[in-house]
Design an enzyme around this catalytic site. Sequence first.
Site, mmCIF file in Angstrom:
data_model
loop_
_atom_site.group_PDB
_atom_site.id
_atom_site.type_symbol
_atom_site.label_atom_id
_atom_site.label_comp_id
_atom_site.label_asym_id
_atom_site.label_seq_id
_atom_site.Cartn_x
_atom_site.Cartn_y
_atom_site.Cartn_z
ATOM 1 N N LYS A 23 0.850 -1.206 0.000
ATOM 2 C CA LYS A 23 0.000 0.000 0.000
ATOM 3 C C LYS A 23 0.878 1.246 0.000
ATOM 4 O O LYS A 23 0.632 2.190 -0.760
ATOM 5 C CB LYS A 23 -0.870 -0.004 1.260
ATOM 6 C CG LYS A 23 -1.385 1.363 1.642
ATOM 7 C CD LYS A 23 -2.144 1.400 2.919
ATOM 8 C CE LYS A 23 -1.354 1.638 4.157
ATOM 9 N NZ LYS A 23 -1.141 3.032 4.573
ATOM 10 N N ASN A 24 1.930 1.236 0.812
ATOM 11 C CA ASN A 24 2.736 2.460 0.978
ATOM 12 C C ASN A 24 3.696 2.714 -0.176
ATOM 13 O O ASN A 24 4.282 3.778 -0.263
ATOM 14 C CB ASN A 24 3.481 2.421 2.320
ATOM 15 C CG ASN A 24 2.509 2.629 3.473
ATOM 16 O OD1 ASN A 24 1.325 2.900 3.261
ATOM 17 N ND2 ASN A 24 2.990 2.460 4.689
ATOM 18 N N CYS A 120 -4.639 8.761 9.944
ATOM 19 C CA CYS A 120 -4.499 8.195 11.298
ATOM 20 C C CYS A 120 -4.195 9.283 12.329
ATOM 21 O O CYS A 120 -3.509 10.235 12.041
ATOM 22 C CB CYS A 120 -3.312 7.224 11.318
ATOM 23 S SG CYS A 120 -3.733 5.639 10.690
ATOM 24 N N ARG A 128 -1.201 15.648 11.725
ATOM 25 C CA ARG A 128 -0.222 15.110 10.783
ATOM 26 C C ARG A 128 0.276 16.282 9.934
ATOM 27 O O ARG A 128 -0.239 16.562 8.884
ATOM 28 C CB ARG A 128 -0.871 14.034 9.929
ATOM 29 C CG ARG A 128 -1.441 12.841 10.703
ATOM 30 C CD ARG A 128 -0.393 11.922 11.279
ATOM 31 N NE ARG A 128 0.398 11.204 10.317
ATOM 32 C CZ ARG A 128 0.041 10.050 9.759
ATOM 33 N NH1 ARG A 128 -1.122 9.535 10.026
ATOM 34 N NH2 ARG A 128 0.836 9.437 8.900
ATOM 35 N N VAL A 171 8.998 10.426 5.161
ATOM 36 C CA VAL A 171 8.676 9.552 4.024
ATOM 37 C C VAL A 171 7.827 10.315 3.000
ATOM 38 O O VAL A 171 8.201 10.410 1.823
ATOM 39 C CB VAL A 171 7.934 8.293 4.507
ATOM 40 C CG1 VAL A 171 7.394 7.479 3.337
ATOM 41 C CG2 VAL A 171 8.856 7.434 5.361
ATOM 42 N N ASP A 313 5.679 1.168 12.193
ATOM 43 C CA ASP A 313 4.447 0.475 11.785
ATOM 44 C C ASP A 313 4.384 -0.957 12.283
ATOM 45 O O ASP A 313 3.356 -1.614 12.112
ATOM 46 C CB ASP A 313 4.319 0.471 10.253
ATOM 47 C CG ASP A 313 4.053 1.860 9.732
ATOM 48 O OD1 ASP A 313 4.150 2.062 8.511
ATOM 49 O OD2 ASP A 313 3.757 2.751 10.539
ATOM 50 N N ILE A 335 8.923 8.118 16.280
ATOM 51 C CA ILE A 335 8.377 8.743 15.072
ATOM 52 C C ILE A 335 7.056 9.458 15.340
ATOM 53 O O ILE A 335 6.874 10.609 14.973
ATOM 54 C CB ILE A 335 8.186 7.675 13.946
ATOM 55 C CG1 ILE A 335 9.472 6.860 13.742
ATOM 56 C CG2 ILE A 335 7.695 8.339 12.658
ATOM 57 C CD1 ILE A 335 10.608 7.580 13.053
ATOM 58 N N ARG A 405 -7.843 -0.512 5.733
ATOM 59 C CA ARG A 405 -7.111 0.537 5.010
ATOM 60 C C ARG A 405 -5.821 -0.021 4.426
ATOM 61 O O ARG A 405 -5.386 0.397 3.360
ATOM 62 C CB ARG A 405 -6.759 1.704 5.943
ATOM 63 C CG ARG A 405 -7.959 2.524 6.369
ATOM 64 C CD ARG A 405 -7.518 3.762 7.098
ATOM 65 N NE ARG A 405 -6.508 4.475 6.322
ATOM 66 C CZ ARG A 405 -5.764 5.464 6.811
ATOM 67 N NH1 ARG A 405 -5.903 5.831 8.066
ATOM 68 N NH2 ARG A 405 -4.873 6.083 6.058
HETATM 69 C C1 EPZ Z 1 4.520 7.229 6.088
HETATM 70 O O1 EPZ Z 1 3.725 8.228 6.684
HETATM 71 C C2 EPZ Z 1 3.677 5.961 6.120
HETATM 72 N N1 EPZ Z 1 2.449 6.180 5.362
HETATM 73 C C3 EPZ Z 1 3.330 5.601 7.561
HETATM 74 O O2 EPZ Z 1 2.631 4.367 7.533
HETATM 75 C C4 EPZ Z 1 4.634 5.400 8.342
HETATM 76 O O3 EPZ Z 1 4.320 5.141 9.688
HETATM 77 C C5 EPZ Z 1 5.470 6.676 8.237
HETATM 78 O O4 EPZ Z 1 5.717 6.990 6.844
HETATM 79 C C6 EPZ Z 1 6.826 6.506 8.925
HETATM 80 O O5 EPZ Z 1 7.518 5.434 8.379
HETATM 81 C C7 EPZ Z 1 2.477 6.020 4.038
HETATM 82 O O6 EPZ Z 1 3.501 5.714 3.452
HETATM 83 C C8 EPZ Z 1 1.179 6.258 3.313
HETATM 84 P P1 EPZ Z 1 6.500 10.845 7.797
HETATM 85 P P2 EPZ Z 1 4.179 9.788 6.574
HETATM 86 O O7 EPZ Z 1 6.254 12.038 6.935
HETATM 87 O O8 EPZ Z 1 4.778 10.031 5.253
HETATM 88 C C9 EPZ Z 1 6.461 14.325 11.004
HETATM 89 C C10 EPZ Z 1 0.824 2.961 7.854
HETATM 90 O O9 EPZ Z 1 0.544 2.372 8.909
HETATM 91 N N2 EPZ Z 1 6.261 15.226 9.855
HETATM 92 O O10 EPZ Z 1 7.763 10.065 7.607
HETATM 93 O O11 EPZ Z 1 3.035 10.615 7.000
HETATM 94 C C11 EPZ Z 1 5.271 13.406 11.224
HETATM 95 O O12 EPZ Z 1 4.273 14.052 11.984
HETATM 96 C C12 EPZ Z 1 1.244 4.407 7.907
HETATM 97 O O13 EPZ Z 1 0.852 2.429 6.734
HETATM 98 C C13 EPZ Z 1 6.303 16.595 10.081
HETATM 99 O O14 EPZ Z 1 6.490 17.056 11.203
HETATM 100 O O15 EPZ Z 1 5.299 9.837 7.698
HETATM 101 C C14 EPZ Z 1 5.894 12.247 11.958
HETATM 102 O O16 EPZ Z 1 6.014 12.558 13.328
HETATM 103 C C15 EPZ Z 1 1.022 5.018 9.265
HETATM 104 N N3 EPZ Z 1 6.103 17.430 9.020
HETATM 105 C C16 EPZ Z 1 7.285 12.141 11.329
HETATM 106 O O17 EPZ Z 1 7.533 13.426 10.705
HETATM 107 C C17 EPZ Z 1 5.879 16.955 7.752
HETATM 108 O O18 EPZ Z 1 5.722 17.768 6.824
HETATM 109 C C18 EPZ Z 1 7.401 11.072 10.239
HETATM 110 O O19 EPZ Z 1 6.362 11.321 9.328
HETATM 111 C C19 EPZ Z 1 5.841 15.552 7.556
HETATM 112 C C20 EPZ Z 1 6.047 14.704 8.623
#
Ligand code: EPZ
Length: 425
Positions: A23-24, A120, A128, A171, A313, A335, A405
């Site tokens: 999915k991701n 989420c 988020r 990510v 995750d 995270i 999801r």
């Molecule tokens: C991706 O989410 C994944 N989702 C998440 O999987 C996964 O937990 C996460 O990466 C970390 O590996 C998808 O790929 C669709 P991040 P993402 O941006 O991109 C903060 C699942 O279960 N942040 O790496 O949203 C954020 O709040 C899902 O499949 C900012 O502060 O994660 C978090 O604390 C859940 N500002 C940290 O960074 C931003 O602009 C990591 O978030 C972006 C993120």
Amino acid sequence: MDKFSITGPCRVMRGEVSISGSKNAALPILAATLLFDKPVIIENLPSRTRDIQVMLNLLKSLGSNIQFLNNKKTVKITKTKKQKQFGSYSILKTMRAGILILGPLVSKYGKSICSFPGGCVLNGNSGRPINLHLEALKKLGMKYEIKKGYIHAKSNGKLKGNKIEFPAISVGASQQLIMSSVLAKGKTLLHNLACEPEILDLTNFLISAGAKIKWIGKRTCQIIGVSSLKETKYSVMGDRIETGTFCVAATLAKGDLLIKNFDPKLIKTELNLLKKVGAKIKLFKNSINIKGPERIKSIKNITTKEYPGFPTDLAPQFMVLLCKASGTSSITENIFQGRFLHAMELQRLGAKITIKNRTAKIEGSTNFIAAEVMSSDLRASAALVLAGIVSKGNTVVTRVYHCDRGYENFENKLKKVGVKIKRSK
Ligand code: EPZ
């Protein structure tokens, strides 16, 4: 809202599990189709997961034509004359990854009106955020203002390549900027990128369509803009977190599973931890045979980190496993702030978990007794199902739309290996 009823404990968990497409990895690849003029064929799509259905509906709302070929796992995406650049709140509030259309739309069409995303509740009340996305897009020349929860974005003609150093690893922001640089004018250097396998899947997909992307460091990508992308056909990688979830299931329930369609080299960290707790693991090119131990050993402290560290995750699933270990363990989450919402639900099943700041201390040798529990997010939902599998009696897991999801056919895959689980309204 659907729920699962699971009759445990599962005495014999044995057989084969076929892992779905990731999915991701699929979500950014689908968003990236907005960069194309030509048709794109994507294979091994987990199209029965809700997040993929939401993304496909989002693309349809933007004017893309979505056609399933031969089976539900292959889709052909073609642009139509009526392309729009509006990402509606009604769709984006249900899935955070919807924000990944912003960069491609501005890069391709020079404009977009896109709602802030939902998704989420993993970060508790800090939501988020997407500041890392927006700050970096500005460096490519995107201008925006925020009005009534929508980002009104535009660029003067093409985005322009630039040198961008992310202040923190994200990510989604990494995926956003890789996609947005592909058609930008000139060279872009992206530093401090996330390097999850799903991101490499995105760059491999774009390279297959003629994008000039090169990983010149573990977290550094160089992208030379091209004028357009070619037609391409690409098969999405297997789902890393689904694989990890089934590996935990086998370890937890003294199972013996052959988990197919996933390259085990991508989850070395997780497999080493499972070996540490006692699992017996045999690796093949595209599958894993894993046998659960009679006695599960505790692990002093697991800390979640960006890839290649232990993935956030899989923290909920490992928490269930460590409840059954002999001795005390702990998990520190680095995270997301809201990653431990499921701990309270596990306590309803008899778990003894105390949370201080970002660390959950887990007493072992838990004797799980069935109860009704409620899912709070995608991976929490999967963790509660795992707990139900080793609980005595009939556990009811509610709000399994969270599970739907990101897990395709979850209950049928579990049923096939001996778990007594059924879905009801
Ligand atoms: C991706 O989410 C994944 N989702 C998440 O999987 C996964 O937990 C996460 O990466 C970390 O590996 C998808 O790929 C669709 P991040 P993402 O941006 O991109 C903060 C699942 O279960 N942040 O790496 O949203 C954020 O709040 C899902 O499949 C900012 O502060 O994660 C978090 O604390 C859940 N500002 C940290 O960074 C931003 O602009 C990591 O978030 C972006 C993120």
